[in-house]
Design an enzyme around this catalytic site. Structure first.
Site, PDB file in Angstrom:
ATOM      1  N   HIS A 167      49.848  45.778  36.140  1.00 52.07           N
ATOM      2  CA  HIS A 167      48.514  45.942  36.946  1.00 52.07           C
ATOM      3  C   HIS A 167      47.837  44.434  36.578  1.00 52.07           C
ATOM      4  O   HIS A 167      48.349  43.830  35.946  1.00 52.07           O
ATOM      5  CB  HIS A 167      47.407  46.825  36.176  1.00 52.07           C
ATOM      6  CG  HIS A 167      47.482  46.964  34.764  1.00 52.07           C
ATOM      7  ND1 HIS A 167      48.502  47.270  33.835  1.00 52.07           N
ATOM      8  CD2 HIS A 167      46.428  46.349  34.097  1.00 52.07           C
ATOM      9  CE1 HIS A 167      47.895  46.977  32.612  1.00 52.07           C
ATOM     10  NE2 HIS A 167      46.866  46.517  32.698  1.00 52.07           N
ATOM     11  N   HIS A 169      44.240  42.086  36.739  1.00 56.65           N
ATOM     12  CA  HIS A 169      42.836  42.359  36.364  1.00 56.65           C
ATOM     13  C   HIS A 169      42.261  41.236  37.265  1.00 56.65           C
ATOM     14  O   HIS A 169      42.552  40.063  37.075  1.00 56.65           O
ATOM     15  CB  HIS A 169      42.644  42.098  35.048  1.00 56.65           C
ATOM     16  CG  HIS A 169      43.301  42.765  33.848  1.00 56.65           C
ATOM     17  ND1 HIS A 169      42.271  43.866  33.489  1.00 56.65           N
ATOM     18  CD2 HIS A 169      44.290  42.881  33.472  1.00 56.65           C
ATOM     19  CE1 HIS A 169      43.074  44.658  32.506  1.00 56.65           C
ATOM     20  NE2 HIS A 169      44.373  44.159  32.400  1.00 56.65           N
TER      21      HIS A 169
END
Length: 181
Positions: A167, A169
């Protein structure tokens, strides 16, 4: 007076310091605000470190390698609610529940395919990795981050990765500091 100031960030804002008549009071209040800000950043960082260590101790990477669903897989499947800001066939972007900046959005691939972290990337992941970066740019634009933003990828325990599903950010909405770690 300092007790009441510690309860509200608005009171500690530089634009409000002019209401205090003497320079010494303004310096004390500025120092207090700076100290509280550093403490908040250290507290948030220690939370991330703790979450990453807890994920490692629970065998999260091994579970993810075996295909067990992560919290992100459950968000993709709509089993867990999220404030989704972008979605297409390959990526999902949603607001972080523990934001580290005024804008903090997580961008994830919808199909993990063994990509539990950036260190697991191979030639086969080039398209999805590029797509995630394009999504980050599009979301930043839609969030009004024209003054700049940061994209961060945490990888592994020492990188403070707490969910074993790659993922990004996306952070913005304020002046970010360097170095980040």
């Amino acid at each position: 007076m300092l007790q009441s100031l510690s309860c509200s960030r608005a009171i500690l804002a530089p634009s409000r310091l002019g209401q205090f008549s003497d320079l010494r009071s303004r310096q004390r209040i500025t120092a207090l605000a700076s100290s509280r800000s550093r403490l908040l950043v250290r507290t948030m960082a220690s939370h991330e470190e703790s979450a990453a260590k807890q994920a490692a101790a629970s065998g999260a990477a091994e579970k993810a390698d075996k295909g067990e669903p992560t919290i992100f897989d459950k968000i993709i499947a709509k089993e867990i609610p999220a404030d989704i800001v972008f979605e297409d066939d390959d990526a999902l972007a949603f607001r972080d529940i523990n934001p580290q900046a005024p804008v903090h959005i997580l961008i994830i691939p919808k199909h993990r395919n063994g990509l539990i972290g950036l260190s697991h990337a191979t030639e086969a992941n080039k398209a999805v990795l590029g797509h995630l970066m394009l999504v980050a740019s599009q979301v930043a634009r839609s969030e009004g981050l024209s003054d700049g933003f940061r994209v961060v990828v945490n990888d592994g325990v020492n990188g403070c990765q707490s969910v074993m599903h790659l993922h990004l950010h996306l952070l913005g909405g304020r002046q970010l500091k360097w170095p980040p770690g």
